[in-house]
Design a protein around this motif. Structure first.
Motif, PDB file in Angstrom:
ATOM      1  N   THR A 199       0.855  -1.189   0.000  1.00  0.00           N
ATOM      2  CA  THR A 199       0.000   0.000   0.000  1.00  0.00           C
ATOM      3  C   THR A 199       0.888   1.235   0.000  1.00  0.00           C
ATOM      4  OG1 THR A 199      -1.749  -1.173   1.159  1.00  0.00           O
ATOM      5  CG2 THR A 199      -1.819   1.221   1.266  1.00  0.00           C
ATOM      6  N   PHE A 200       0.528   2.179  -0.858  1.00  0.00           N
ATOM      7  CA  PHE A 200       1.279   3.438  -0.947  1.00  0.00           C
ATOM      8  C   PHE A 200       0.449   4.520  -0.266  1.00  0.00           C
ATOM      9  CE2 PHE A 200       2.660   0.805  -4.472  1.00  0.00           C
ATOM     10  CZ  PHE A 200       4.037   0.860  -4.321  1.00  0.00           C
ATOM     11  N   ASP A 201       0.765   4.803   0.999  1.00  0.00           N
ATOM     12  CA  ASP A 201      -0.092   5.738   1.723  1.00  0.00           C
ATOM     13  C   ASP A 201       0.492   7.134   1.888  1.00  0.00           C
ATOM     14  OD1 ASP A 201       1.777   4.855   3.490  1.00  0.00           O
ATOM     15  OD2 ASP A 201       0.374   3.686   4.704  1.00  0.00           O
ATOM     16  N   LYS A 202       1.624   7.387   1.237  1.00  0.00           N
ATOM     17  CA  LYS A 202       2.080   8.772   1.205  1.00  0.00           C
ATOM     18  C   LYS A 202       2.591   9.124  -0.199  1.00  0.00           C
ATOM     19  CE  LYS A 202       6.627   7.820   3.287  1.00  0.00           C
ATOM     20  NZ  LYS A 202       6.708   6.455   3.746  1.00  0.00           N
ATOM     21  N   PRO A 203       2.375  10.378  -0.613  1.00  0.00           N
ATOM     22  CA  PRO A 203       2.813  10.770  -1.943  1.00  0.00           C
ATOM     23  C   PRO A 203       4.325  10.892  -2.019  1.00  0.00           C
ATOM     24  CG  PRO A 203       1.832  12.648  -0.812  1.00  0.00           C
ATOM     25  CD  PRO A 203       1.702  11.481   0.108  1.00  0.00           C
ATOM     26  N   GLY A 204       4.861  10.764  -3.213  1.00  0.00           N
ATOM     27  CA  GLY A 204       6.310  10.907  -3.390  1.00  0.00           C
ATOM     28  C   GLY A 204       6.812  10.006  -4.499  1.00  0.00           C
ATOM     29  N   THR A 205       8.109  10.070  -4.707  1.00  0.00           N
ATOM     30  CA  THR A 205       8.745   9.207  -5.702  1.00  0.00           C
ATOM     31  C   THR A 205       9.605   8.200  -4.960  1.00  0.00           C
ATOM     32  OG1 THR A 205       8.741  10.947  -7.346  1.00  0.00           O
ATOM     33  CG2 THR A 205      10.303   9.173  -7.681  1.00  0.00           C
ATOM     34  N   PHE A 206       9.350   6.947  -5.209  1.00  0.00           N
ATOM     35  CA  PHE A 206      10.058   5.882  -4.496  1.00  0.00           C
ATOM     36  C   PHE A 206      10.796   5.023  -5.519  1.00  0.00           C
ATOM     37  CE2 PHE A 206       6.194   7.072  -2.271  1.00  0.00           C
ATOM     38  CZ  PHE A 206       6.724   7.513  -1.063  1.00  0.00           C
ATOM     39  N   LEU A 207      12.080   4.934  -5.328  1.00  0.00           N
ATOM     40  CA  LEU A 207      12.882   4.159  -6.270  1.00  0.00           C
ATOM     41  C   LEU A 207      12.728   2.677  -5.960  1.00  0.00           C
ATOM     42  CD1 LEU A 207      16.134   6.315  -6.208  1.00  0.00           C
ATOM     43  CD2 LEU A 207      14.224   6.439  -7.815  1.00  0.00           C
ATOM     44  N   PHE A 208      12.820   1.879  -7.007  1.00  0.00           N
ATOM     45  CA  PHE A 208      12.969   0.441  -6.769  1.00  0.00           C
ATOM     46  C   PHE A 208      14.190  -0.040  -7.536  1.00  0.00           C
ATOM     47  CE2 PHE A 208       9.523   0.711 -10.015  1.00  0.00           C
ATOM     48  CZ  PHE A 208      10.098   0.020 -11.067  1.00  0.00           C
ATOM     49  N   ALA A 209      14.787  -1.073  -7.032  1.00  0.00           N
ATOM     50  CA  ALA A 209      16.044  -1.524  -7.625  1.00  0.00           C
ATOM     51  C   ALA A 209      16.195  -3.026  -7.468  1.00  0.00           C
ATOM     52  CB  ALA A 209      17.211  -0.812  -6.957  1.00  0.00           C
ATOM     53  N   CYS A 210      17.029  -3.561  -8.326  1.00  0.00           N
ATOM     54  CA  CYS A 210      17.402  -4.968  -8.233  1.00  0.00           C
ATOM     55  C   CYS A 210      18.481  -5.093  -7.150  1.00  0.00           C
ATOM     56  CB  CYS A 210      17.942  -5.456  -9.574  1.00  0.00           C
ATOM     57  SG  CYS A 210      18.547  -7.149  -9.532  1.00  0.00           S
ATOM     58  N   HIS A 211      18.284  -6.014  -6.236  1.00  0.00           N
ATOM     59  CA  HIS A 211      19.259  -6.144  -5.151  1.00  0.00           C
ATOM     60  C   HIS A 211      19.970  -7.491  -5.174  1.00  0.00           C
ATOM     61  CE1 HIS A 211      16.542  -8.779  -3.090  1.00  0.00           C
ATOM     62  NE2 HIS A 211      15.591  -7.883  -3.098  1.00  0.00           N
ATOM     63  N   GLU A 212      19.913  -8.144  -6.346  1.00  0.00           N
ATOM     64  CA  GLU A 212      20.613  -9.427  -6.483  1.00  0.00           C
ATOM     65  C   GLU A 212      21.585  -9.251  -7.640  1.00  0.00           C
ATOM     66  OE1 GLU A 212      19.906 -11.905  -4.436  1.00  0.00           O
ATOM     67  OE2 GLU A 212      21.201 -13.412  -5.337  1.00  0.00           O
ATOM     68  N   PHE A 213      22.863  -9.459  -7.375  1.00  0.00           N
ATOM     69  CA  PHE A 213      23.828  -9.209  -8.451  1.00  0.00           C
ATOM     70  C   PHE A 213      23.506 -10.092  -9.654  1.00  0.00           C
ATOM     71  CE2 PHE A 213      27.789  -9.898 -10.762  1.00  0.00           C
ATOM     72  CZ  PHE A 213      27.992  -8.590 -11.166  1.00  0.00           C
ATOM     73  N   CYS A 214      23.252  -9.451 -10.813  1.00  0.00           N
ATOM     74  CA  CYS A 214      22.759 -10.199 -11.970  1.00  0.00           C
ATOM     75  C   CYS A 214      23.578  -9.921 -13.222  1.00  0.00           C
ATOM     76  CB  CYS A 214      21.282  -9.891 -12.185  1.00  0.00           C
ATOM     77  SG  CYS A 214      20.917  -8.140 -12.374  1.00  0.00           S
ATOM     78  N   GLY A 215      24.782  -9.423 -13.064  1.00  0.00           N
ATOM     79  CA  GLY A 215      25.622  -9.259 -14.237  1.00  0.00           C
ATOM     80  C   GLY A 215      26.124  -7.845 -14.435  1.00  0.00           C
ATOM     81  N   ALA A 216      26.641  -7.614 -15.661  1.00  0.00           N
ATOM     82  CA  ALA A 216      27.394  -6.392 -15.952  1.00  0.00           C
ATOM     83  C   ALA A 216      26.630  -5.110 -15.655  1.00  0.00           C
ATOM     84  CB  ALA A 216      27.838  -6.408 -17.404  1.00  0.00           C
ATOM     85  N   ALA A 217      25.319  -5.096 -15.950  1.00  0.00           N
ATOM     86  CA  ALA A 217      24.578  -3.844 -15.785  1.00  0.00           C
ATOM     87  C   ALA A 217      23.584  -3.923 -14.624  1.00  0.00           C
ATOM     88  CB  ALA A 217      23.883  -3.466 -17.077  1.00  0.00           C
TER      89      ALA A 217
END
Ligand code: CUA
Length: 157
Positions: free
Chosen positions: A116-134
């Motif tokens: 649930t997103f109960d506050k406004p804003g910009t929230f980053l999401f990211a991959c947190h498992e090393f998966c290669g060069a990029a």
């Protein structure tokens, strides 16, 4: 029973209570849920976001080297999202900033969590498992917007 055995038994019981209490605290007070593996749904290859109720959405998200699809999600504040995540190639991780959501993206499988997103804003999401060069470029963002008055009126009718 030897005295040392009784002490060991008592200590074990006490530690079990502490651990169980810790799990209950996480589940109830901290609202931490365990991600669920969905077994009655075919892994999807394309991403989808659709509304399922007044404030609820279903998001099918795809991870692949080296991007998430969709990479940007825009929703009104107060939205609850049923998030289904799969991978098209190898294992990836998925975590949304400031929200209680952390999933693995696994090829051939789907993981699920509700957020649930109960506050406004910009929230980053990211991959947190090393998966290669990029791996480090594998990220995106959720933009949670304030509800405008006109939208509220429209939704309230
Ligand atoms: Cu995908 Cu790291």
């Amino acid at each position: 029973m030897d005295k040392s055995e009784k002490i060991a038994l008592g200590l074990s019981g006490f530690m079990l209570l502490i651990f169980f209490g810790g799990i209950m605290y996480a589940a109830i007070a901290e609202d931490i849920e365990v991600p669920t593996c969905i077994t009655d749904m075919e892994p999807f290859a394309t991403d989808t976001l659709f509304q399922t109720g007044p404030d609820t959405y279903e998001l099918q998200m795809v991870a692949r080297m080296w991007a998430f699809q969709p990479s940007e999600i825009r929703l009104p504040v107060g939205s609850t999202v049923d998030l289904y995540l799969t991978s098209q190639d190898i294992m990836h991780g998925f975590k949304i900033e400031d929200h209680n959501l952390n999933l693995m993206a696994i090829p051939g499988a789907i993981n699920y969590m509700r957020v649930t997103f109960d506050k406004p804003g910009t929230f980053l999401f990211a991959c947190h498992e090393f998966c290669g060069a990029a791996h480090h470029t594998m990220a995106g963002r959720v933009i949670i917007e304030e509800r405008s008055e006109s939208a509220e009126t429209a939704g309230g009718v």
